[in-house]
Design an enzyme around this catalytic site. Structure first.
Site, mmCIF file in Angstrom:
data_model
loop_
_atom_site.group_PDB
_atom_site.id
_atom_site.type_symbol
_atom_site.label_atom_id
_atom_site.label_comp_id
_atom_site.label_asym_id
_atom_site.label_seq_id
_atom_site.Cartn_x
_atom_site.Cartn_y
_atom_site.Cartn_z
ATOM 1 N N ASP A 167 0.839 -1.199 0.000
ATOM 2 C CA ASP A 167 0.000 0.000 0.000
ATOM 3 C C ASP A 167 0.875 1.250 0.000
ATOM 4 O O ASP A 167 2.030 1.200 -0.434
ATOM 5 C CB ASP A 167 -0.942 -0.036 1.218
ATOM 6 C CG ASP A 167 -2.324 0.509 0.893
ATOM 7 O OD1 ASP A 167 -2.417 1.692 0.559
ATOM 8 O OD2 ASP A 167 -3.310 -0.243 0.973
ATOM 9 N N HIS B 99 -4.042 6.277 2.440
ATOM 10 C CA HIS B 99 -4.685 5.025 2.047
ATOM 11 C C HIS B 99 -4.164 3.834 2.844
ATOM 12 O O HIS B 99 -4.933 3.014 3.354
ATOM 13 C CB HIS B 99 -4.452 4.822 0.552
ATOM 14 C CG HIS B 99 -5.183 3.681 -0.060
ATOM 15 N ND1 HIS B 99 -4.633 2.435 -0.208
ATOM 16 C CD2 HIS B 99 -6.430 3.599 -0.575
ATOM 17 C CE1 HIS B 99 -5.499 1.631 -0.798
ATOM 18 N NE2 HIS B 99 -6.599 2.312 -1.034
ATOM 19 N N SER C 170 -11.224 -0.727 -2.075
ATOM 20 C CA SER C 170 -10.010 -0.673 -1.265
ATOM 21 C C SER C 170 -10.331 -0.820 0.212
ATOM 22 O O SER C 170 -9.489 -1.275 0.993
ATOM 23 C CB SER C 170 -9.283 0.661 -1.476
ATOM 24 O OG SER C 170 -8.421 0.610 -2.574
#
Length: 728
Positions: A151, A209, A519
């Site tokens: 990530d 994220h 996600s």
């Protein structure tokens, strides 16, 4: 893969920053000298042993390089070398040098280094995970398991990653976390960066994220978590006692294949149990898909892989991460709403959402999509929600606007988003947006106000499939039903590395954000898989996947069908096997096992050449020596078959993981135009891990039946082992 511009899936939907749109990526990993980064996939050296030193393997890799590079010293010519995910290396080459390397004996494929985009407080409770009850109480919280994430990095200092009450990492752990100014602990046990080959840089999350997905999977309990004071509660990941390892492979621009491959290589080598992947590209043949190839290697090592399905819904055949050896996860809503009510001048009320809830905004003039040449000071701006939600608000605020009404588009249906806006705002669904548009256009002096009504729980219907969640059928393998499962992926509240919303709002040190996308749904399933792995350490990735799929629910709240974004019953190409049900996954009764030896003839059955199957499996002449099977013959927990075939006869084998002595009877639910039979109708087990094989026979009129859906379920007391069937 030769260079061509691919249409990629946006596998991350940040309602704070990004739009739900298709993006064409034109960025190649090249420098000014004309050299580009390529991934060179090769055969291992003759008589290769996994005990060979990295230096010996590097010498083998040098033998494939152009003459000018083969003897380069002391600086190694490689950006990365790989030996776990694939055999090969990443290197910068000119176009001519690439052609030279491609012609070398032993080179399987040369890939252009393409760029991929990146694809909670109430969620555990919505899923039935509670500290004093539910699955957590009966089987634990993921103790002893390790979740690896590829990530954007992680916020080392976030309270979600404190290690209070955590055990030390298991002895098998080989990972590391060695940085001068950043420390890992018993929760965050590994951290590495693979962005542009910079392996010594700490993987600090500058996007958000990675921090969000990591805390969704395995963040610890944090009381008083909220976004700008809303959605308030105790935050935790799905497996709050699992360990975490972060492999930074992405920036805000996306993720290069070479970096993704390096991160997955490290995760496999370090010894993770679960791999969580929230990125992906448009559908490709498996031998051209770096993620599919690397996850096959992970599966061989016993690592369970959870992947985002992609965010190009509601259009059909928009899946990514389609390989049957990974769990492909779609996104759905939960029963929480952060209400921001729009009141028009005619008195009509519309319930929208916003994570930023200031004082109510009084009645003001409202305009529809101004060109910003006109004066919007003190006005409410209504805007189609086709670009970044927060950026829309920032622009309106910059030009003096007082508030914004974000209007859902036709594709979005009834899906709404609660973003951390910078000014008073409400996102309304498409049916309501149409009425608001018409009011503004037809009124001489339209006005609107926004009333902020806080957070409500128990909202129905829920779950509902998010409009952006990618749909099947799969392009790469139509005979495998994808997605596999859906889970929470809308307005998910989880850890965030920096402040959100208006600058004046004090957020102290517990920073969280509400964002949406597949996600977000994939790490939910990663955490749930960690709980299963902790309770059943001997289970294979296929067994864990089967447990998740066969215990999923397709009906909720007294037999109401799960709905899609238009509030129509959702089909299996939208929900897969159904919505994850954590209270049932630990004890599924029966599981469908699938291993490498079945995947190889399955790949041959798809029509891949021996050379292409070797790229994926590392096995030479696999089809010539081992034969092939049809997609439907893979021992998969679901069935998908083309309607034009008119019939299907397949065998399936189940393994008893429930009560040793047990009897299962099959229940078949198919529409009248499909004749279905299972033989035998009863399965008798006398011991644990005993296997039984049965035959499923289906027939229909291929001229009349274009689409039909149903299921068969093995039932034994408390066990309901359901498999969906789609004829399309």
């Amino acid at each position: 893969m030769d260079v061509h511009f691919r249409l990629l899936l946006i596998s991350l939907v940040l309602t704070s920053f990004l739009s739900h749109a298709t993006t064409t990526i034109t960025h190649r990993n090249c420098d000014r000298s004309g050299q580009c980064t390529y991934i060179v996939h090769v055969r291992p050296p003759p008589n290769f042993s996994v005990d060979k030193s990295p230096m010996n393997l590097e010498n083998w890799y040098r033998s494939f390089l152009p003459p000018r590079m083969a003897t380069s010293k002391p600086q190694p010519p490689f950006i990365y070398t790989y030996r776990e995910a694939i055999f090969g290396f990443a290197v910068k080459l000119t176009k001519d040098e690439k052609e030279y390397v491609k012609m070398k004996d032993g080179v399987l494929k040369v890939y252009q280094d393409d760029l991929h985009p990146l694809l909670t407080t109430h969620t555990p409770d919505f899923l039935g995970l509670r500290p004093n009850g539910g699955a957590w109480k009966s089987v634990g919280m993921g103790e002893g398991t390790i979740i690896g994430l590829v990530d954007t990095g992680i916020d080392f200092a976030h309270t979600s990653f404190d290690d209070d009450g955590m055990d030390s990492p298991p002895a098998k752990w080989l990972g590391s976390c060695k940085f001068a100014n950043f420390r890992c602990n018993k929760k965050l046990i590994g951290a590495k960066s693979f962005v542009e080959g910079m392996k010594t840089k700490p993987p600090v999350d500058e996007v958000g994220h990675g921090t969000h997905t990591a805390s969704t999977a395995a963040g610890r309990f944090v009381e008083g978590a909220s976004v700008l004071g809303n959605g308030n509660g105790t935050a935790s990941g799905m497996a709050p006692r699992a360990h975490l390892a972060m492999y930074q492979v992405c920036t805000d621009e996306g993720c290069f294949d070479s970096d993704v491959l390096a991160g997955m290589e490290a995760a496999i080598s370090d010894g993770v149990d679960i791999l969580s992947i929230s990125l992906g590209a448009s559908s490709e043949p498996f031998h051209e898909d770096i993620v599919a190839i690397a996850t096959f290697s992970a599966m061989r090592k016993g690592i369970f892989v959870s992947c985002s399905a992609g965010n190009l819904g509601p259009e059909p055949s928009t899946m990514n991460n389609e390989a049957p050896w990974v769990l492909t996860v779609g996104a759905s809503t939960m029963d929480r709403q952060m209400k921001a009510i729009v009141k028009l001048g005619n008195g009509h009320l519309f319930v929208g959402e916003s994570a930023y809830q200031p004082s109510n905004l009084g009645s003001l003039p409202v305009v529809f999509e101004p060109d910003y040449q006109e004066n919007i000071t003190g006005k409410v701006v209504a805007q189609d929600a086709e670009t970044s939600l927060v950026q829309i608000g920032q622009t309106i605020k910059k030009f003096g606007g007082a508030g914004t009404i974000l209007l859902g588009t036709e594709n979005s249906g009834h899906t709404t988003f609660a973003a951390a806006h910078v000014l008073p705002a409400s996102y309304v669904n498409y049916p309501d947006a149409e009425i608001i548009r018409q009011y503004i256009k037809s009124s001489d002096k339209p006005t609107a106000s926004i009333i902020f009504n806080g957070t409500s729980l128990g909202i129905h219907p829920a779950p509902v499939v998010a409009y952006f969640s990618s749909r099947g059928p799969s392009i790469a393998s139509p005979g495998i039903l994808k997605p596999d499962i859906i889970g929470p992926g809308v307005n998910v509240i989880a850890a965030w590395p920096f402040k959100v919303g208006p600058e004046k709002v004090d957020q102290q040190h517990k920073m969280f954000n509400s964002i949406s996308g597949t996600s977000m749904s994939a790490p939910h399933l990663s955490g749930i898989a960690a709980i299963i792995k902790s309770a059943h350490p001997d289970w294979s990735p296929a067994a864990i996947k089967s447990a998740i799929m066969t215990t999923a629910y397709v009906m909720y709240d007294n037999k109401k069908s799960i709905l899609d974004e238009k509030l129509n019953p959702a089909g299996h190409f939208t929900i897969g096997s159904g919505h994850v049900n954590p209270s049932k996954v630990m004890n599924p009764g029966l599981v469908y096992e699938t291993d490498e030896q079945q995947y190889i003839p399955y790949l041959c059955g798809l029509g891949y050449k021996d050379s292409e199957v070797e790229i994926i499996t590392h096995q030479k002449d696999a089809c010539k020596n081992g034969g092939k099977i049809a997609e439907a013959d893979l021992n998969y927990p679901s069935i998908a078959v083309l309607a034009k075939s008119g019939k299907l006869v397949v065998n399936r084998t189940v393994t008893n993981v429930g009560e040793a002595r047990s009897s299962y009877t099959v229940h078949i639910d198919m529409p009248n135009e499909v004749r279905a039979r299972v033989s035998p109708r009863t399965l008798e087990f006398t011991k644990a891990k005993e296997k039984k094989t049965f035959t499923l026979s289906l027939s229909w009129d291929a001229k009349k039946t274009e689409h039909a859906e149903g299921s068969f379920t093995w039932v034994s007391g408390k066990y309901f082992v359901r498999s969906p069937i789609v004829i399309f």
